[in-house]
Write an enzyme that holds these catalytic residues in place. Structure first.
Site, short mmCIF file in Angstrom:
data_model
loop_
_atom_site.label_atom_id
_atom_site.label_comp_id
_atom_site.label_asym_id
_atom_site.label_seq_id
_atom_site.Cartn_x
_atom_site.Cartn_y
_atom_site.Cartn_z
N ASP A 260 13.27 5.01 35.32
CA ASP A 260 12.60 4.33 34.49
C ASP A 260 11.73 4.91 33.63
O ASP A 260 11.21 6.29 33.96
CB ASP A 260 11.82 3.00 35.40
C1 NOJ Z 1 10.32 0.01 31.29
C2 NOJ Z 1 11.31 -1.09 32.12
O1 NOJ Z 1 10.81 -1.21 33.56
C3 NOJ Z 1 12.64 -0.88 32.16
O2 NOJ Z 1 13.23 -2.06 32.19
C4 NOJ Z 1 13.27 -0.45 30.69
O3 NOJ Z 1 14.55 -0.42 30.60
C5 NOJ Z 1 12.60 0.67 30.09
N1 NOJ Z 1 11.06 0.20 30.15
C6 NOJ Z 1 12.99 1.22 28.98
O4 NOJ Z 1 12.54 0.44 27.98
#
Ligand code: NOJ
Length: 724
Positions: A260
């Site tokens: 993430d």
């Molecule tokens: C943070 C989020 O938790 C996740 O769900 C997402 O895919 C990523 N950012 C990328 O944008």
């Protein structure tokens, strides 16, 4: 030698590390994480410092950057382009929790397919979806992104979404790779506060949180994103036990882990790494392949190698997996295929919009109806009051990343089109007010709304939770209406006119007084591009509502977490007995149970039929008759729950094992055959081994998890030893 071996044998350390890095290049338009110390740039691509990119949209920009990677870097390895394609790309479908309410895997699959076609046509290869986080705490804003409270629903959604995004062949020009996220138990964050620590039992993890991810793996998901959080002191982004031992070794998965946003670097804040080298080493050794937007892999992998925290083999293993993913996506042979003229999203726009409208119709949940709905096609004026009636893009929810979208069919247009013979008076009523007090202009707006209500025969009150207060980093302690919406609702109700509440929300809102006061409650979530048309369809009765709640709806925030499949108490609630499990100031039951949802017609569901006994290893087919006994066509969902009466560990009061949504014509009767497999009867013993334990199981069927209304029979799993 294979292409991958060949490449790895010629790659420098920097080139290898580059393949393990994903950078965000959309900062001008799309921001999905905290600000970085230094924004990455195209120079990183040219220098081979990254192997994949997120947040860049537009096929020309994507193709230009792909060309640069292929023609201007030494090895010409193509990039992967990823984006959060969460509930549609150009064509917006209902937000995930809303679409889950449809309880229709075919709809779930189809919306993912259309999103994939549109995204691939724009040059994209990878989505960070489906989000599979079971959520039993609506204070957590991200409950909107997932499948709700039930593990079986999560499993079914996982399969449908992965199949929809990826199609049968990931190399196809209209396929994009799925990312099952956020692995795992992110939804169990303490008190529903986003990013907070998780502490749940191993049993809960295996019984409730892991099944959806295992289903995504079985369906062939190319990627998995580990969650930001730690479970009982083990941050997922650096945990070998979860990432490698469980998923790769035990489940046999061969895809790539994409971290993430900044999550590997955040291992330092978690307190399990002292610097980027330690963070990078932890993550790499755990099995993490790609670092999304942290400085850990770019700055930490080399020092980690020098310090002996990792070996070149560890880097090679991850690079090999990333290159294999690029191969599965067809990128080496067809790097510009997605988004090329020949690739094209073949489906005509009208077909995509029709699919979005249908998905929106079947996602709405009619939670209450005193007979107000549907409204007659002709009659006195309709007052459409509330913020959502004038702000069409609310229907897109909080996570609809693209600027380049189809026009939305807004609520006012949808209602006018559905009622060409009635006057529709539209009033905003008041601001949604993200936080703090509403503007003073609301006084006049509320007064105008009251005047409109007085002139009308019926009021459609379109209020709820601002979309921007849902999703990531949007936890709330008061899951209620914002701003002066309560005042507006009370003022409108004081006119005495019949009120239909059109509730826009991304989670249950605890406005029990309001649900009691209005004549009908239609939960409209955020329904996407065709929201207005779909709401018009249901309010006018052109379509009968059929959505069901994928979460138990609490009466009060103090009941949270509340979910239907809890384990039994030794002192179950009993009327008149003081020493039982209960609240002294609230019933134990939710306001509306999991699976709740009304229709304009009515259904009859028979008791289940099944053989009285079966043997270990055998499947069991359960038959249920379902009939439309009302006066119009409609659809209902039949739920089949199981209860293991006596086992070596306590079993949930009931567990959902199958559901089927059936469309029925007036008077039509059908027999459903729901087959339970041997594993459906498994129980995790005290030793955490899953096995079937002989004995009596209750099979319970009904239209929701309301235990008062379920019909059941008992079946016995024979004891093999006793049979022999
Ligand atoms: C943070 C989020 O938790 C996740 O769900 C997402 O895919 C990523 N950012 C990328 O944008």
């Amino acid at each position: 030698m294979s292409r991958i071996d060949d490449l790895i044998s010629t790659m420098t350390l920097d080139e290898k590390i580059g393949q393990l890095i994903m950078i965000s290049l959309g900062a001008d338009t799309i921001v999905t994480g905290p600000k970085a110390a230094a924004d990455p740039s195209v120079a990183d691509v040219r220098a081979g410092r990254c192997g994949s990119v997120l947040n860049l949209v537009g096929r020309d920009r994507i193709h230009a950057l792909q060309k640069l990677a292929i023609e201007e870097t030494r090895l010409g390895i193509p990039l992967i382009f990823g984006l959060d394609v969460i509930h549609g790309y150009h064509t917006a479908f209902p937000v995930p929790l809303g679409e889950t309410a449809a309880f229709r895997p075919d709809v779930w699959r189809e919306s993912a397919r259309i999103a994939a076609e549109e995204a691939a046509d724009d040059g994209l290869h990878l989505t960070f979806a489906p989000m599979l986080d079971l959520a039993r705490d609506p204070r957590w804003g991200r409950i909107i992104e997932g499948p709700g409270e039930d593990p079986h629903v999560g499993r079914m959604l996982a399969r449908a979404k992965v199949e929809g995004f990826q199609s049968a062949d990931l190399a196809r020009r209209d396929a994009i790779a799925a990312t099952a996220k956020h692995f795992v138990a992110y939804g169990a964050c303490t008190a529903g506060r986003d990013y907070a620590a998780v502490d749940i039992s191993e049993r809960m993890l295996h019984e409730a949180y892991l099944p959806a991810f295992e289903a995504a793996v079985r369906a062939g998901t190319l990627a998995i994103m580990p969650a930001f959080i730690d479970i009982a002191g083990r941050p997922l982004s650096g945990d070998k036990g979860f990432l490698t031992d469980l998923v790769r070794t035990k489940w046999g998965w061969e895809g790539i882990y994409v971290s993430d946003y900044d999550a590997i670097g955040e291992l330092i804040a978690h307190g399990v790494a002292a610097d980027f080298a330690e963070a990078a080493a932890l993550a790499l050794k755990a099995g993490m392949d790609i670092d999304m937007q942290s400085r850990a892999y770019p700055e930490g992998l080399k020092p980690a190698l020098e310090r002996g925290l990792i070996a070149m083999d560890d880097i090679d293993a991850a690079v090999r997996r990333v290159l294999a993913a690029k191969e599965r996506l067809g990128l080496f042979d067809d790097p510009y295929g997605r988004g090329s003229v020949a690739g094209g999203a073949a489906r005509p726009l009208a077909a995509r919009r029709a699919a979005a409208r249908d998905a929106a119709v079947v996602s709405m949940v009619l939670a209450k109806n005193d007979g107000l709905l549907p409204l007659a096609k002709s009659g006195g004026p309709i007052a459409l009051i509330g913020h959502a009636s004038v702000k069409d893009d609310e229907a897109l929810g909080s996570w609809f990343a693209l600027g380049d979208m189809n026009p939305i069919t807004g609520l006012a247009d949808g209602i006018r089109a559905a009622f060409p013979d009635r006057d529709v008076i539209v009033e905003r009523g008041c601001d949604l007010a993200l936080d703090g007090p509403s503007p003073e202009s609301d006084d006049a707006d509320i007064a105008r709304a009251v005047e409109a209500a007085k002139k009308a025969e019926v009021v459609l009150l379109a209020i709820g939770e601002p979309a921007l207060l849902t999703g990531e980093a949007a936890s709330r302690t008061r899951i209620r209406l914002t701003g002066r919406q309560e005042e507006l609702a009370r003022a409108v109700l004081a006119t005495g006119k019949p009120v239909v509440l059109l509730l826009g929300c991304g989670r249950p809102l605890t406005e029990t007084w309001l649900y009691d006061a209005v004549g009908a409650v239609l939960i409209t979530w955020y329904l996407g591009s065709e929201a207005g048309a779909a709401i018009g369809d249901v309010v006018s009765g052109a379509r009968s509502p059929s959505g069901r709640l994928p979460v138990s709806w609490p009466r009060h925030v103090g009941q949270i977490p509340i979910f239907y499949n809890e384990r039994p108490s030794g002192r179950p609630w009993a009327p008149g007995e003081h020493f039982t499990t209960r609240w002294v100031d609230s019933p134990n039951t939710p306001l509306w149970p999991f699976g709740h949802g009304l229709s304009y017609t009515s259904f009859e569901i028979s008791a289940p039929r099944a053989p009285a006994t079966f043997r270990p290893g055998e499947s069991l087919t359960v038959e249920v008759d379902v009939a439309d006994v009302g006066d119009r066509d409609g659809a209902t969902t039949v739920f089949l729950f199981l209860r293991d009466r006596v086992a070596s560990t306590t079993r949930p009061i009931m567990e959902l094992k199958r559901f089927e949504t059936v469309d029925l014509a007036v008077g039509e009767r059908r027999t459903l055959r729901l087959t339970l497999e041997p594993e459906d009867f498994f129980c995790l013993g005290p030793d955490m081994v899953a096995r079937a334990e002989p004995g009596v199981f209750d099979l319970l069927v009904g239209e929701s998890a309301d235990r008062e209304k379920l019909k059941g029979i008992a079946v016995t799993l024979l004891d093999e030893a006793a049979v022999a």
